[in-house]
Motif scaffolding. Structure first.
Motif, short mmCIF file in Angstrom:
data_model
loop_
_atom_site.label_atom_id
_atom_site.label_comp_id
_atom_site.label_asym_id
_atom_site.label_seq_id
_atom_site.Cartn_x
_atom_site.Cartn_y
_atom_site.Cartn_z
N TYR A 216 0.99 -0.98 -0.43
CA TYR A 216 -0.22 0.43 0.05
C TYR A 216 0.59 1.70 -0.04
CZ TYR A 216 -5.22 -2.01 0.31
OH TYR A 216 -5.80 -2.61 0.11
N THR A 262 -6.51 -9.48 1.55
CA THR A 262 -6.32 -7.73 1.94
C THR A 262 -5.70 -7.76 3.35
OG1 THR A 262 -7.76 -6.06 0.72
CG2 THR A 262 -5.88 -5.22 2.93
N MET A 293 -2.59 1.80 -4.38
CA MET A 293 -3.17 0.49 -3.97
C MET A 293 -4.27 0.25 -3.95
SD MET A 293 -1.73 -2.53 -3.61
CE MET A 293 -3.38 -2.66 -4.58
N ASP A 294 -5.36 1.65 -3.80
CA ASP A 294 -6.39 1.33 -4.33
C ASP A 294 -6.70 1.42 -5.36
OD1 ASP A 294 -5.26 3.93 -4.59
OD2 ASP A 294 -7.66 5.42 -3.56
#
Length: 582
Positions: A216, A262, A293-294
């Motif tokens: 992330y 996740t 990352m999103d």
């Protein structure tokens, strides 16, 4: 009577202002020329063209090859994604897994073999789950023999087997297991002869998985490449566990599917996203770009849901629509991006009075520089034609006889050569040898001059044939003037008025020829400009019908220049020979 005679004599004296002035031949030609309104119009047109071409390029703030850009939104490839179907390897620090070993592993994984050999080394293979294997190096520890209910463990030479390992090996043989673990070490039992098994210990050196890890943030980049982290996290994921521990830190697993999860630490407000695990690999098109990352998670979710598009809120809070194009297992993600584009076919504006062309260059500036090329080609080609034509025509007309016959057959030979096919061949050769654009101009002018002198040679020859019998030529021969002087100092100057008219009128046709060759792609090459190449950029019906400013100004300049030279040529012809004027 005497008084009258004196008065007449006084009136006709040389210093009398009322006497009749006699003009020189040159002045008479000039007077007749300036009285011709079309000739004066032609002079004005040519003055404007020369000023526009040679002074305009100096005044223009742009270069002829300067490309202009603009910022606009364009649908471009933003990222690529692929559903992974190949194993990805992670080796333990200090270990390596050569390409040949990876190939042997693939074959062993398909056959569910507990071990395989590669490069003289035996490797153990432990299948944790479908698509996830632990690869280790094996060391033979001894043998296990099963005789009915009696199971005996015999160590190899120089090896000591602990009691707990013996008990675990006996239990594994009794239970029909081919592998077992003890104190974090994996052991294998390879069947041999007569109920005997080879006991070997394996140390994990690599992991083989179908899943990809994405951090992330950069602070977790080293963590997701840690061998123990990957082993514990993926093992827990395949076992359906929601957490695991490493180095005193508890990591939580949010499992979405068999191939997606996740990983995070902490809970509630202290929750920190660590990594995303998926079998979908997402990479940016531009290697210098970082995909959050999103965003990768949004791509993965859209692919899993078989969606053709999705919306994503970027770092600036703007909502972007991304489209997904599918090709087998590959996915191409595109979106409208603000990017620098070539400002092609821009309409006339205060910055570009005649807009821009298909290369994003200023049309007005290209016209100015193109005029230089077109006019220069016209004058140099005419000069070459005059030079060759005067020499050959003068020699042929003066000597006559076999010299005349030979030279005129030479002229016929040149007249029999098809002009445009020869220019096409010359253009193809220059293209094949990638001739420099500047060198190409002079080669083009030379070829045009060599191919176009025959008409002038015939004109000079015909005129000299009639002039060489005149009295002044008999006088030059009687005085012993050498032949070259007779031709070029006495005969040729008498032909020059006609040649000037013919050359002036030929300039227009040469400019048209150059424009035609450039339009056909045989003349001037990019980045240089001529009026013909400018019109060539509007060679399809869409450009011609929608972007008038590309080709109409160049066409008008060609028409005006040709008309100007023709008007001047007609004016000179009438001035030199007023009898021809009707």
């Amino acid at each position: 009577m005497s008084e009258t005679t004196n008065n007449n004599t006084q009136n006709l004296s040389l210093d009398d202002g009322r006497r009749v002035k006699v003009l020189s031949p040159g002045m008479m030609v000039f007077k007749r020329f300036i009285r011709n309104r079309l000739a004066i119009a032609g002079i004005c047109i040519l003055v404007f063209m020369f000023a526009f071409s040679f002074l305009g390029g100096i005044i223009s703030p742009y270069r002829q090859d300067q490309v202009f850009y603009k910022y606009d939104y364009a649908n471009k490839e933003y990222a690529g994604a692929v559903v992974n179907t190949e194993y990805r390897y992670l080796t333990r620090d200090g270990s390596e897994l050569p390409a040949t070993t990876r190939a042997k592993f693939t074959l062993a994984a398909k056959s569910d073999a507990p071990s395989f050999e590669a490069g003289g080394t035996t490797y153990s293979l432990v299948k944790v789950a479908d698509g996830f294997f632990r690869i280790g190096t094996s060391q033979e520890l001894g043998s296990v023999t099963a005789l009915g209910k009696i199971v005996d463990v015999k160590p190899a030479a120089g090896v000591t087997i602990a009691d707990d390992l013996k008990k675990a090996a006996i239990a594994a043989v009794t239970g029909g297991q081919s592998t077992f673990e003890l104190n974090g070490v994996t052991y294998t039992l390879t069947p041999g002869k007569a109920k005997s098994y080879t006991l070997a210990g394996a140390e994990d050196i690599a992991l083989a998985s179908m899943l990809a890890y994405d951090a992330y943030s950069t602070e977790f980049s080293d963590l997701i490449n840690n061998f123990d982290f990957r082993l514990l996290s993926e093992s827990a994921m395949h076992n359906g566990e929601t957490s695991f521990e490493l180095d005193g830190v508890t990591y939580h697993l949010d499992i979405e599917s068999e191939t997606t999860a996740t990983i995070s630490t902490g809970e509630g407000d202290a929750k920190t996203m660590v990594a995303n695990v998926s079998n979908v690999i997402v990479n940016p098109v531009n290697s210098d770009m970082f995909l959050p990352m999103d965003y990768k998670a949004a791509v993965t979710d859209a692919i899993a849901a078989h969606e053709s598009s999705f919306e994503y809120v970027n770092a600036d809070g703007e909502t972007e629509k991304h489209t997904i194009q599918i090709s087998v297992n590959n996915y191409v993600i595109s979106t409208n991006q603000k990017t620098m584009l070539i400002d092609m076919y821009a309409f006339p504006s205060k910055d570009h009075w005649l807009g821009t062309d298909d290369h994003g260059m200023d049309v007005l500036t290209r016209l100015m520089y193109g005029g230089r090329i077109s006019l220069m080609v016209g004058f140099i080609v005419v000069f070459l034609e005059l030079l060759i034509g005067i020499v050959i025509g003068g020699v042929s007309g003066y000597f006559g006889g076999w010299v005349d016959t030979l030279l005129m057959r030479f002229v016929d030979l040149f007249n029999s050569i098809p002009y445009y096919p020869m220019m096409i061949i010359a253009g193809a050769l220059m293209d094949a040898f990638e001739v420099n654009p500047y060198t190409r101009i002079f080669m083009l002018m030379g070829i045009m001059g060599i191919m176009g002198w025959t008409g002038i040679a015939r004109t000079v020859r015909g005129q000299i044939l009639s002039l060489r019998e005149q009295d002044f030529m008999v006088a030059t021969e009687a005085t012993g003037i050498r032949v070259s002087r007779r031709i070029f100092r006495h005969l040729v100057p008498n032909v020059m008025p006609l040649l000037i008219v013919q050359a002036t009128m030929s300039l227009g046709s040469i400019i048209l020829t150059e424009a035609t060759l450039s339009f056909l792609g045989l003349g001037i090459k990019y980045p240089l400009a001529s009026w013909g190449t400018i019109i060539n950029s509007a060679s399809n019906i869409y450009v011609m019908s929608n972007f008038w400013f590309i080709w109409i100004p160049a066409g008008i300049l060609i028409v005006l220049t040709v008309l100007g030279f023709n008007f001047v040529g007609d004016g000179l012809r009438d001035a030199f020979d007023p009898k021809m004027k009707r």
